[in-house]
Write a protein that holds these residues in place. Sequence first.
Motif, PDB file in Angstrom:
ATOM      1  N   LYS A   1      11.875  17.939  -8.035  1.00  0.00           N
ATOM      2  CA  LYS A   1      12.114  19.138  -7.216  1.00  0.00           C
ATOM      3  C   LYS A   1      11.488  19.011  -5.825  1.00  0.00           C
ATOM      4  O   LYS A   1      10.878  19.944  -5.293  1.00  0.00           O
ATOM      5  N   ILE A   2      11.681  17.823  -5.234  1.00  0.00           N
ATOM      6  CA  ILE A   2      11.210  17.565  -3.869  1.00  0.00           C
ATOM      7  C   ILE A   2      12.425  17.391  -2.971  1.00  0.00           C
ATOM      8  O   ILE A   2      13.327  16.604  -3.272  1.00  0.00           O
ATOM      9  N   THR A   3      12.457  18.108  -1.862  1.00  0.00           N
ATOM     10  CA  THR A   3      13.583  18.028  -0.929  1.00  0.00           C
ATOM     11  C   THR A   3      13.152  17.276   0.329  1.00  0.00           C
ATOM     12  O   THR A   3      12.214  17.703   1.006  1.00  0.00           O
ATOM     13  N   PRO A   4      13.807  16.151   0.659  1.00  0.00           N
ATOM     14  CA  PRO A   4      13.439  15.398   1.861  1.00  0.00           C
ATOM     15  C   PRO A   4      13.916  16.124   3.124  1.00  0.00           C
ATOM     16  O   PRO A   4      14.940  16.793   3.126  1.00  0.00           O
ATOM     17  N   GLU A   5      13.163  15.954   4.195  1.00  0.00           N
ATOM     18  CA  GLU A   5      13.531  16.532   5.492  1.00  0.00           C
ATOM     19  C   GLU A   5      13.817  15.397   6.469  1.00  0.00           C
ATOM     20  O   GLU A   5      12.979  14.531   6.705  1.00  0.00           O
ATOM     21  N   PHE A   6      15.035  15.400   7.048  1.00  0.00           N
ATOM     22  CA  PHE A   6      15.429  14.319   7.945  1.00  0.00           C
ATOM     23  C   PHE A   6      15.057  14.659   9.384  1.00  0.00           C
ATOM     24  O   PHE A   6      15.400  15.721   9.894  1.00  0.00           O
ATOM     25  N   LEU A   7      14.367  13.721  10.052  1.00  0.00           N
ATOM     26  CA  LEU A   7      13.949  13.912  11.433  1.00  0.00           C
ATOM     27  C   LEU A   7      14.943  13.251  12.380  1.00  0.00           C
ATOM     28  O   LEU A   7      15.764  12.427  11.966  1.00  0.00           O
ATOM     29  N   LYS A   8      14.875  13.594  13.651  1.00  0.00           N
ATOM     30  CA  LYS A   8      15.870  13.126  14.620  1.00  0.00           C
ATOM     31  C   LYS A   8      15.827  11.619  14.836  1.00  0.00           C
ATOM     32  O   LYS A   8      16.825  11.015  15.208  1.00  0.00           O
ATOM     33  N   ASP A   9      14.678  11.011  14.649  1.00  0.00           N
ATOM     34  CA  ASP A   9      14.543   9.575  14.917  1.00  0.00           C
ATOM     35  C   ASP A   9      14.776   8.720  13.674  1.00  0.00           C
ATOM     36  O   ASP A   9      14.289   7.593  13.583  1.00  0.00           O
TER      37      ASP A   9
ATOM     38  N   ARG B   1      13.574   8.966  10.794  1.00  0.00           N
ATOM     39  CA  ARG B   1      12.503   9.020   9.801  1.00  0.00           C
ATOM     40  C   ARG B   1      12.741  10.198   8.853  1.00  0.00           C
ATOM     41  O   ARG B   1      13.522  11.093   9.144  1.00  0.00           O
ATOM     42  N   VAL B   2      12.071  10.146   7.719  1.00  0.00           N
ATOM     43  CA  VAL B   2      12.255  11.196   6.723  1.00  0.00           C
ATOM     44  C   VAL B   2      10.884  11.709   6.281  1.00  0.00           C
ATOM     45  O   VAL B   2       9.949  10.928   6.092  1.00  0.00           O
ATOM     46  N   LYS B   3      10.780  13.013   6.158  1.00  0.00           N
ATOM     47  CA  LYS B   3       9.531  13.648   5.748  1.00  0.00           C
ATOM     48  C   LYS B   3       9.647  14.059   4.294  1.00  0.00           C
ATOM     49  O   LYS B   3      10.564  14.800   3.920  1.00  0.00           O
ATOM     50  N   ILE B   4       8.725  13.573   3.473  1.00  0.00           N
ATOM     51  CA  ILE B   4       8.734  13.863   2.041  1.00  0.00           C
ATOM     52  C   ILE B   4       7.331  14.281   1.616  1.00  0.00           C
ATOM     53  O   ILE B   4       6.385  13.489   1.718  1.00  0.00           O
ATOM     54  N   ASP B   5       7.241  15.521   1.172  1.00  0.00           N
ATOM     55  CA  ASP B   5       5.962  16.016   0.655  1.00  0.00           C
ATOM     56  C   ASP B   5       4.818  15.764   1.658  1.00  0.00           C
ATOM     57  O   ASP B   5       3.794  15.177   1.328  1.00  0.00           O
ATOM     58  N   ARG B   6       5.054  16.185   2.913  1.00  0.00           N
ATOM     59  CA  ARG B   6       4.079  16.121   4.011  1.00  0.00           C
ATOM     60  C   ARG B   6       3.822  14.707   4.539  1.00  0.00           C
ATOM     61  O   ARG B   6       2.971  14.511   5.412  1.00  0.00           O
ATOM     62  N   LYS B   7       4.530  13.728   4.026  1.00  0.00           N
ATOM     63  CA  LYS B   7       4.383  12.371   4.535  1.00  0.00           C
ATOM     64  C   LYS B   7       5.682  11.937   5.216  1.00  0.00           C
ATOM     65  O   LYS B   7       6.765  12.275   4.754  1.00  0.00           O
ATOM     66  N   ILE B   8       5.540  11.178   6.307  1.00  0.00           N
ATOM     67  CA  ILE B   8       6.703  10.727   7.072  1.00  0.00           C
ATOM     68  C   ILE B   8       6.891   9.224   6.863  1.00  0.00           C
ATOM     69  O   ILE B   8       5.946   8.444   7.004  1.00  0.00           O
TER      70      ILE B   8
ATOM     71  N   LYS C   1       0.832  -1.198   0.000  1.00  0.00           N
ATOM     72  CA  LYS C   1       0.000   0.000   0.000  1.00  0.00           C
ATOM     73  C   LYS C   1       0.872   1.256   0.000  1.00  0.00           C
ATOM     74  O   LYS C   1       0.590   2.225  -0.715  1.00  0.00           O
ATOM     75  N   LEU C   2       1.935   1.235   0.807  1.00  0.00           N
ATOM     76  CA  LEU C   2       2.849   2.366   0.872  1.00  0.00           C
ATOM     77  C   LEU C   2       3.452   2.654  -0.498  1.00  0.00           C
ATOM     78  O   LEU C   2       3.520   3.809  -0.941  1.00  0.00           O
ATOM     79  N   ARG C   3       3.856   1.617  -1.196  1.00  0.00           N
ATOM     80  CA  ARG C   3       4.449   1.794  -2.526  1.00  0.00           C
ATOM     81  C   ARG C   3       3.430   2.342  -3.520  1.00  0.00           C
ATOM     82  O   ARG C   3       3.728   3.253  -4.299  1.00  0.00           O
ATOM     83  N   ASN C   4       2.219   1.824  -3.475  1.00  0.00           N
ATOM     84  CA  ASN C   4       1.212   2.219  -4.463  1.00  0.00           C
ATOM     85  C   ASN C   4       0.664   3.618  -4.233  1.00  0.00           C
ATOM     86  O   ASN C   4      -0.014   4.169  -5.101  1.00  0.00           O
ATOM     87  N   ASP C   5       0.964   4.201  -3.065  1.00  0.00           N
ATOM     88  CA  ASP C   5       0.497   5.561  -2.778  1.00  0.00           C
ATOM     89  C   ASP C   5       1.355   6.631  -3.440  1.00  0.00           C
ATOM     90  O   ASP C   5       1.006   7.806  -3.426  1.00  0.00           O
ATOM     91  N   SER C   6       2.491   6.238  -4.005  1.00  0.00           N
ATOM     92  CA  SER C   6       3.411   7.226  -4.577  1.00  0.00           C
ATOM     93  C   SER C   6       3.970   6.724  -5.904  1.00  0.00           C
ATOM     94  O   SER C   6       4.468   5.593  -5.988  1.00  0.00           O
ATOM     95  N   GLU C   7       3.906   7.561  -6.926  1.00  0.00           N
ATOM     96  CA  GLU C   7       4.452   7.193  -8.228  1.00  0.00           C
ATOM     97  C   GLU C   7       5.970   7.042  -8.156  1.00  0.00           C
ATOM     98  O   GLU C   7       6.566   6.214  -8.832  1.00  0.00           O
ATOM     99  N   ILE C   8       6.601   7.866  -7.304  1.00  0.00           N
ATOM    100  CA  ILE C   8       8.061   7.785  -7.160  1.00  0.00           C
ATOM    101  C   ILE C   8       8.450   6.463  -6.496  1.00  0.00           C
ATOM    102  O   ILE C   8       9.377   5.775  -6.935  1.00  0.00           O
ATOM    103  N   LEU C   9       7.718   6.102  -5.454  1.00  0.00           N
ATOM    104  CA  LEU C   9       8.037   4.860  -4.752  1.00  0.00           C
ATOM    105  C   LEU C   9       7.770   3.624  -5.607  1.00  0.00           C
ATOM    106  O   LEU C   9       8.362   2.570  -5.387  1.00  0.00           O
ATOM    107  N   LYS C  10       6.911   3.732  -6.585  1.00  0.00           N
ATOM    108  CA  LYS C  10       6.657   2.606  -7.481  1.00  0.00           C
ATOM    109  C   LYS C  10       7.871   2.297  -8.354  1.00  0.00           C
ATOM    110  O   LYS C  10       8.023   1.179  -8.842  1.00  0.00           O
ATOM    111  N   SER C  11       8.738   3.305  -8.539  1.00  0.00           N
ATOM    112  CA  SER C  11       9.872   3.154  -9.458  1.00  0.00           C
ATOM    113  C   SER C  11      11.213   3.002  -8.754  1.00  0.00           C
ATOM    114  O   SER C  11      12.143   2.412  -9.318  1.00  0.00           O
TER     115      SER C  11
END
Length: 353
Positions: free
Chosen positions: A218-226, A228-235, A193-203
């Motif tokens: 043109k998406i910049t990932p944000e690295f969290l302290k634990d 995890r990574v935040k990408i386009d409002r999703k963690i 399900k996680l993969r199918n929610d994102s066109e990028i993750l499918k590839s």
Amino acid sequence: MIARNLKSGKFSDGLINYAFEGRELDHKDKGAEVIRYSDDLLVPFSPHDKEGILELKQQFNDRTSKYLLENPDNKNNLIGHQILSFTKEDAEKLKEDGMNKVLDDYIQLAGLEKTKFVAIKHKDTNNPHYHIIYHKVQNNFKKENDWKLNNKTVERGVALALKNRLTLVKNQKEVALTKGVLEIRSKDEDIKKLRNDSEILKSAKNFHHFNKLLESSKITPEFLKDDRVKIDRKIYRPEDLHAVFYLNRNEKAGEKGVSQGKVGKGREASDDKTAGLDFKRESKNIVNVLIGSDDKHATPVGDKSQAFNIVTVNSGDKELTDKYGIKRKRRGKSYLLKNKGAKQQSQSKNLEL
């Protein structure tokens, strides 16, 4: 949550006694309760059902005796003993029904429905845990293949902890990146399900490829302290992303194999040199699991059998060969016999000179 494989013996008496009555010297009340068991077993209705406990032991021992009659030279243990242990926080999160559901998933992963088994819950510590006692001689009377069983048990526990979003303790984050865990996780519905929610993750095939796809969008990932990574409002958890990449690589390899008339095999997680707990550093290559618990039998002890060594060295590379102390391959007997005459001729010419 952890899963741990422990040694037992050919017969079940001592282990079943402990599961219901505790240690012989103190007979501490374990709060033992039978939670799951195979359809062909009769189980005691309480820890005080002496006749039922005796009958349970006899059912395991009858299979042992029959197997030893046909395999008198067997020197291996025939009774399996594995433990699922939950942290106090995980137990509060899952409640009784949730822990039993994890137990059901573990039984399916371990293939215990193919043999006699009983799962007994203990409630005498801060870490609720299940003792799973099973016969390694399966219902078809073939003995379980217990090659790397310690590793497989640990991997199943980590995969289920990830699936149920439970706490990863000590070195379990590194174990989460091993091939065994990724293979289990790639089959879970939450990863699909996680993969199918994102066109990028499918590839994406790995973190390096994922980075390139993010840059092109043109998406910049944000690295969290634990980690995890935040990408386009999703963690995202890195362990989940690794499972997605593993699934993608296996599917692409399978498609390629079918087109060539071959069986495709996905690369192991260790082949991805960009793998790691985040996008910038590689993961550790050697993992030893050492996780504490209040119950002595439920306490995993790190040892050499539980090391996952994913370092690969090409013996043809002289620099790496010298560095890792790899010996050159010795010549075979046929090669020596074939070249014996040539060597003698060479030595005689040198003497004449």
